[in-house]
Design an enzyme around this catalytic site. Structure first.
Site, PDB file in Angstrom:
ATOM      1  CB  CYS A  28      26.546  47.439  43.423  1.00 15.01           C
ATOM      2  SG  CYS A  28      27.594  48.711  42.751  1.00 15.01           S
ATOM      3  CG  HIS A  37      27.100  44.012  41.113  1.00 20.02           C
ATOM      4  ND1 HIS A  37      26.368  44.870  40.329  1.00 20.02           N
ATOM      5  CD2 HIS A  37      28.181  44.723  41.536  1.00 20.02           C
ATOM      6  CE1 HIS A  37      26.977  46.038  40.287  1.00 20.02           C
ATOM      7  NE2 HIS A  37      28.080  45.968  41.015  1.00 20.02           N
ATOM      8  CG  ASN A  68      29.355  48.413  38.593  1.00 21.33           C
ATOM      9  OD1 ASN A  68      28.149  48.411  38.831  1.00 21.33           O
ATOM     10  ND2 ASN A  68      30.267  48.334  39.540  1.00 21.33           N
TER      11      ASN A  68
HETATM   12  N1  ACO Z   1      43.734  51.606  31.674  1.00 21.56           N
HETATM   13  C1  ACO Z   1      45.027  51.256  31.758  1.00 21.56           C
HETATM   14  N2  ACO Z   1      45.649  51.028  32.905  1.00 21.56           N
HETATM   15  C2  ACO Z   1      44.928  51.110  34.028  1.00 21.56           C
HETATM   16  C3  ACO Z   1      43.565  51.455  34.018  1.00 21.56           C
HETATM   17  C4  ACO Z   1      42.968  51.716  32.781  1.00 21.56           C
HETATM   18  N3  ACO Z   1      41.683  52.055  32.660  1.00 21.56           N
HETATM   19  N4  ACO Z   1      43.116  51.462  35.290  1.00 21.56           N
HETATM   20  C5  ACO Z   1      44.148  51.120  36.069  1.00 21.56           C
HETATM   21  N5  ACO Z   1      45.250  50.924  35.319  1.00 21.56           N
HETATM   22  C6  ACO Z   1      46.586  50.588  35.745  1.00 21.56           C
HETATM   23  C7  ACO Z   1      46.847  50.979  37.181  1.00 21.56           C
HETATM   24  O1  ACO Z   1      47.183  52.350  37.248  1.00 21.56           O
HETATM   25  C8  ACO Z   1      48.000  50.073  37.532  1.00 21.56           C
HETATM   26  O2  ACO Z   1      49.178  50.645  37.013  1.00 21.56           O
HETATM   27  P1  ACO Z   1      50.529  50.667  37.890  1.00 21.56           P
HETATM   28  O3  ACO Z   1      50.831  49.201  38.127  1.00 21.56           O
HETATM   29  O4  ACO Z   1      51.484  51.365  36.990  1.00 21.56           O
HETATM   30  O5  ACO Z   1      50.174  51.404  39.125  1.00 21.56           O
HETATM   31  C9  ACO Z   1      47.727  48.818  36.724  1.00 21.56           C
HETATM   32  O6  ACO Z   1      46.766  49.191  35.708  1.00 21.56           O
HETATM   33  C10 ACO Z   1      47.173  47.675  37.510  1.00 21.56           C
HETATM   34  O7  ACO Z   1      46.193  48.188  38.343  1.00 21.56           O
HETATM   35  P2  ACO Z   1      45.404  47.242  39.290  1.00 21.56           P
HETATM   36  O8  ACO Z   1      44.564  48.115  40.149  1.00 21.56           O
HETATM   37  O9  ACO Z   1      46.331  46.232  39.914  1.00 21.56           O
HETATM   38  O10 ACO Z   1      44.477  46.453  38.254  1.00 21.56           O
HETATM   39  P3  ACO Z   1      43.424  45.386  38.581  1.00 21.56           P
HETATM   40  O11 ACO Z   1      43.760  44.171  37.889  1.00 21.56           O
HETATM   41  O12 ACO Z   1      43.100  45.289  40.051  1.00 21.56           O
HETATM   42  O13 ACO Z   1      42.134  46.012  37.875  1.00 21.56           O
HETATM   43  C11 ACO Z   1      40.141  47.124  38.474  1.00 21.56           C
HETATM   44  C12 ACO Z   1      41.637  47.240  38.292  1.00 21.56           C
HETATM   45  C13 ACO Z   1      39.536  46.864  37.117  1.00 21.56           C
HETATM   46  C14 ACO Z   1      39.620  48.460  39.018  1.00 21.56           C
HETATM   47  C15 ACO Z   1      39.812  45.984  39.450  1.00 21.56           C
HETATM   48  O14 ACO Z   1      40.563  46.135  40.616  1.00 21.56           O
HETATM   49  C16 ACO Z   1      38.351  45.927  39.820  1.00 21.56           C
HETATM   50  O15 ACO Z   1      37.486  45.691  38.998  1.00 21.56           O
HETATM   51  N6  ACO Z   1      38.032  46.067  41.115  1.00 21.56           N
HETATM   52  C17 ACO Z   1      36.663  46.005  41.590  1.00 21.56           C
HETATM   53  C18 ACO Z   1      36.025  47.328  41.425  1.00 21.56           C
HETATM   54  C19 ACO Z   1      34.552  47.274  41.658  1.00 21.56           C
HETATM   55  O16 ACO Z   1      33.922  46.261  41.518  1.00 21.56           O
HETATM   56  N7  ACO Z   1      34.013  48.432  42.004  1.00 21.56           N
HETATM   57  C20 ACO Z   1      32.638  48.624  42.079  1.00 21.56           C
HETATM   58  C21 ACO Z   1      32.036  48.098  43.332  1.00 21.56           C
HETATM   59  S1  ACO Z   1      30.337  47.984  43.199  1.00 21.56           S
HETATM   60  C22 ACO Z   1      29.616  49.453  43.625  1.00 21.56           C
HETATM   61  O17 ACO Z   1      29.102  49.607  44.697  1.00 21.56           O
HETATM   62  C23 ACO Z   1      29.553  50.582  42.660  1.00 21.56           C
END
Ligand code: ACO
Length: 329
Positions: free
Chosen positions: A116, A256, A286
């Site tokens: 990204c 980003h 994203n």
């Molecule tokens: N719908 C419902 N529940 C979900 C979903 C969803 N779509 N996705 C995850 N959950 C659940 C998980 O399974 C977890 O459940 P559990 O507690 O029973 O295991 C719970 O929600 C909490 O999960 P977390 O991972 O703690 O949630 P978090 O608040 O961290 O949010 C997220 C997850 C949105 C992925 C966040 O961590 C994030 O945005 N991280 C950054 C990701 C990113 O930026 N990636 C791209 C990088 S850039 C590139 O190069 C492409």
């Protein structure tokens, strides 16, 4: 002694797939809800490739708009640089594919992979070629089409990404304008936080790799989240310090667009006001290396960005890579 050339972005363009995928559509695919996605990411819908649409097709459309707005003909372009991790094919490069469609045969062409952060890496590469005098007009496209490599059974990733392309023309600009400073970083020891295991030369496609869903994005979301907030704040501070500026001097931060909570946490630590921070993640998700140039294009079209504005761009992504750039518009 001749002073250094000032290098800047002189025009922009963008292209987005026609197909919209809303959070409500995703409720039918995986166990998720519009409420969860909006609250945890800020995303409401994203654009997704339809059959026949491609990364190179979006790149070409965005490029044509940017060239027209810069009043340049394709033959005027010295370099076509496409920042992408989702090229049409392993090779040839997407840059070469669009060169052919544009008839830009005076240009060198290559792709650059920095996740990204690709657009910011591309901006810095382009700056060097112009500063040395080796090139005059550079077309930089940030384009990613992640939907074909997303696991649509994995709710942790499939709700986050969208497809799109943003293009800019980079050339010499008036003194004291354009790119003031930039810093690029990477830490390959964190490569395992975000990757696609198969499809390259290490694990080429076999029935097993397909069955084991190894051609899809694997991501450690919470680790990237923490990392992203830290490096976005640190790298923004670094570029501001280098120019003796403070966050309050910024007219706009273009971060980003990965998660609105990452953007809010970083903005809060930088003590930025909401109106200083440009956000469009709600409509596109994203889009990886397309996210910054698409925000920029929209802000220009809406007349938000004015000549003389001080703009910081900051990103992080697969690699892991990160970086920031400060521009005077
Ligand atoms: N719908 C419902 N529940 C979900 C979903 C969803 N779509 N996705 C995850 N959950 C659940 C998980 O399974 C977890 O459940 P559990 O507690 O029973 O295991 C719970 O929600 C909490 O999960 P977390 O991972 O703690 O949630 P978090 O608040 O961290 O949010 C997220 C997850 C949105 C992925 C966040 O961590 C994030 O945005 N991280 C950054 C990701 C990113 O930026 N990636 C791209 C990088 S850039 C590139 O190069 C492409």
């Amino acid at each position: 002694m001749q002073s250094e050339k000032a290098v800047g972005i002189v025009s922009t363009g963008k292209a987005l797939p026609v197909g919209r995928l809303t959070n409500f559509d995703l409720e039918h695919l995986v166990e998720t809800s519009d409420k969860w996605i909006r609250e945890r990411t800020g995303i409401e819908e994203r654009r997704i490739l339809s059959p026949g649409e491609t990364n190179s097709g979006l790149s070409l459309t965005a490029a044509k708009i940017a060239l027209e707005r810069a009043c340049l003909k394709p033959r005027d372009i010295d370099l076509i640089l496409v920042a992408t991790v989702t090229p049409d094919m392993i090779f040839p490069s997407t840059a070469c594919l669009i060169q052919s469609e544009l008839n830009a045969f005076n240009a060198a062409a290559f792709d650059l992979a920095a996740g990204c952060t690709g657009f910011l890496y591309g901006l810095c590469v382009a700056e060097q070629f112009i500063k040395t005098g080796a090139m005059k007009n550079i077309l930089l496209v940030g384009a990613d089409t992640l939907s074909p490599v997303i696991d649509w059974q994995d709710r942790n990733t499939c709700v986050l990404f969208g497809d799109g392309a943003g293009a800019v023309v980079i050339r010499e600009v008036e003194r004291d304008r354009g790119l003031l400073v930039s810093k690029l970083f990477s830490d390959g020891s964190k490569a395992g936080l975000l990757y696609v295991p198969a499809g390259g030369s290490r694990a080429p496609a076999t029935f097993r790799t397909v069955e084991e869903r190894m051609h899809y994005v694997k991501m450690n979301g919470p680790e990237i989240f923490k990392f992203a907030v830290t490096v976005m704040v640190d790298s923004t501070k670094k570029i501001l310090d280098l120019c003796d500026k403070k966050p309050e001097d910024l007219d706009f931060l273009i971060p980003h667009q990965a998660n609105v909570r990452i953007i809010k946490a970083a903005s809060k630590r930088l003590r930025l006001k909401p109106e200083q921070v440009l956000v469009n993640i709600q409509r596109y998700g994203n889009m990886s290396s397309a996210s910054i140039p698409v925000v920029l294009d929209e802000a220009l079209e809406e007349g938000k960005i004015k000549t003389g504005d001080l703009i910081a761009m900051v990103s992080f992504g697969a690699g892991l890579t990160w970086g920031a750039a400060l521009l005077k518009w």
